[in-house]
Design a protein around this motif. Structure first.
Motif, PDB file in Angstrom:
ATOM      1  N   UNK A  40     -25.269  75.020  48.918  1.00  0.00           N
ATOM      2  CA  UNK A  40     -26.035  74.616  47.751  1.00  0.00           C
ATOM      3  C   UNK A  40     -27.234  75.528  47.605  1.00  0.00           C
ATOM      4  N   UNK A  41     -27.295  76.201  46.482  1.00  0.00           N
ATOM      5  CA  UNK A  41     -28.388  77.098  46.167  1.00  0.00           C
ATOM      6  C   UNK A  41     -29.060  76.618  44.897  1.00  0.00           C
ATOM      7  N   UNK A  42     -30.361  76.849  44.758  1.00  0.00           N
ATOM      8  CA  UNK A  42     -31.087  76.398  43.562  1.00  0.00           C
ATOM      9  C   UNK A  42     -30.431  76.900  42.287  1.00  0.00           C
ATOM     10  N   UNK A  43     -30.194  75.989  41.350  1.00  0.00           N
ATOM     11  CA  UNK A  43     -29.627  76.369  40.065  1.00  0.00           C
ATOM     12  C   UNK A  43     -28.145  76.668  40.079  1.00  0.00           C
ATOM     13  N   UNK A  44     -27.520  76.596  41.265  1.00  0.00           N
ATOM     14  CA  UNK A  44     -26.097  76.960  41.376  1.00  0.00           C
ATOM     15  C   UNK A  44     -25.227  75.752  41.681  1.00  0.00           C
ATOM     16  N   UNK A  45     -25.818  74.623  41.947  1.00  0.00           N
ATOM     17  CA  UNK A  45     -25.005  73.480  42.322  1.00  0.00           C
ATOM     18  C   UNK A  45     -24.390  73.692  43.690  1.00  0.00           C
ATOM     19  N   UNK A  46     -23.273  73.038  43.935  1.00  0.00           N
ATOM     20  CA  UNK A  46     -22.561  73.190  45.199  1.00  0.00           C
ATOM     21  C   UNK A  46     -21.337  74.067  44.978  1.00  0.00           C
ATOM     22  N   UNK A  47     -21.152  75.011  45.865  1.00  0.00           N
ATOM     23  CA  UNK A  47     -19.999  75.886  45.774  1.00  0.00           C
ATOM     24  C   UNK A  47     -19.142  75.729  47.030  1.00  0.00           C
ATOM     25  N   UNK A  48     -17.850  75.636  46.814  1.00  0.00           N
ATOM     26  CA  UNK A  48     -16.907  75.388  47.893  1.00  0.00           C
ATOM     27  C   UNK A  48     -16.656  76.669  48.680  1.00  0.00           C
ATOM     28  N   UNK A  49     -16.833  76.591  50.001  1.00  0.00           N
ATOM     29  CA  UNK A  49     -16.640  77.765  50.850  1.00  0.00           C
ATOM     30  C   UNK A  49     -15.220  77.775  51.419  1.00  0.00           C
ATOM     31  N   UNK A  50     -14.904  76.761  52.207  1.00  0.00           N
ATOM     32  CA  UNK A  50     -13.577  76.582  52.789  1.00  0.00           C
ATOM     33  C   UNK A  50     -13.267  75.092  52.813  1.00  0.00           C
ATOM     34  N   UNK A  51     -11.987  74.787  52.885  1.00  0.00           N
ATOM     35  CA  UNK A  51     -11.593  73.406  53.003  1.00  0.00           C
ATOM     36  C   UNK A  51     -10.364  73.285  53.890  1.00  0.00           C
ATOM     37  N   UNK A  52     -10.089  72.049  54.306  1.00  0.00           N
ATOM     38  CA  UNK A  52      -8.956  71.774  55.190  1.00  0.00           C
ATOM     39  C   UNK A  52      -8.314  70.453  54.781  1.00  0.00           C
ATOM     40  N   UNK A  53      -6.999  70.432  54.765  1.00  0.00           N
ATOM     41  CA  UNK A  53      -6.276  69.198  54.416  1.00  0.00           C
ATOM     42  C   UNK A  53      -5.676  68.530  55.647  1.00  0.00           C
ATOM     43  N   UNK A  54      -5.995  69.046  56.817  1.00  0.00           N
ATOM     44  CA  UNK A  54      -5.536  68.426  58.051  1.00  0.00           C
ATOM     45  C   UNK A  54      -5.684  69.392  59.213  1.00  0.00           C
ATOM     46  N   UNK A  55      -5.532  68.888  60.411  1.00  0.00           N
ATOM     47  CA  UNK A  55      -5.660  69.729  61.600  1.00  0.00           C
ATOM     48  C   UNK A  55      -4.689  70.892  61.520  1.00  0.00           C
TER      49      UNK A  55
END
Lengths: 112, 112
Positions: free
Chosen positions: B37-52
């Protein structure tokens, strides 16, 4: 690029008034969510609305969804000073994974 | 339940250093994500995981690695820190694609 954009960027109201903030998104979705973030804290999930729903209520919160316009609104009724926070919408971009994309948020100030 | 626990809460790094941001959840959630989360940028998705054992890239994955060896843990590794990675990092988890995220309290990272 982010999926959702909130409008307005900032909103200031008197305690007891209603607050309305809007979210527009770019692609089809499965569901849309609204979150609240108090200053310096993590986000808290408020409400989820599915693409086949048009309106949903939770306490003083009312969310509407118009998939034809790719937009949603969050209404907070009878606002309180404790509602002062930033509000974000998040969409899943219609894919099957759990990738949620957030907008830039609306900063709400409720004046006592 | 502790929910989503992030450590450390604050960190200062020198340019070029590497470090790992820890994230653990005790809710047996399959889905986990990292946002910045950066000022004025909202939240940006870096990486995600759907399970181990399963991870994928989000909007801004460059300069970051993740792994998911267990359901509980989802660490984010900065390979060679740069000033552009100064941000607040949030980890979040969810039980399904149709559920709301539970967020950690964040890690405030400064790269000098």
């Amino acid at each position: 690029s982010q999926q959702g954009e909130e409008d307005p960027q900032a909103l200031s109201i008197q305690e007891g008034e209603n607050a309305t903030m809007n979210c527009s998104y770019k692609t089809s979705i499965n569901n849309l969510q609204w979150y609240r973030q108090n200053s310096g804290r993590g986000l808290v999930h408020l409400i989820l609305i599915r693409s086949n729903e048009r309106e949903k209520h939770s306490g003083r919160l009312r969310v509407t969804l118009d998939t034809s316009k790719k937009s949603s609104s969050l209404l907070i009724t009878a606002s309180r000073a404790a509602d002062t926070a930033s509000y974000f919408c998040a969409t899943d971009a219609g894919n099957t994974g759990n990738q949620f994309y957030f907008g830039t948020g609306t900063s709400l100030t409720v004046i006592p | 339940n502790a929910g989503v626990t992030q450590t450390p809460k604050f960190q200062v790094l020198k340019t070029g250093q590497s470090m790992t941001l820890q994230c653990a959840q005790d809710m047996n959630h399959e889905y986990m994500s990292w946002y910045r989360q950066d000022p004025g940028m909202g939240l940006r998705l870096i990486h995600y995981s759907v399970g181990a054992g399963i991870t994928d890239q989000g909007e801004v994955p460059n300069g970051y690695n993740v792994s998911r060896s267990t359901t509980e843990d989802f660490p984010l590794r900065l390979l060679s820190a740069a000033p552009s990675q100064t941000s607040v990092y949030f980890c979040a988890s969810s039980y399904s694609t149709a559920g709301g995220y539970t967020f950690g309290s964040g890690t405030r990272l400064t790269v000098v």
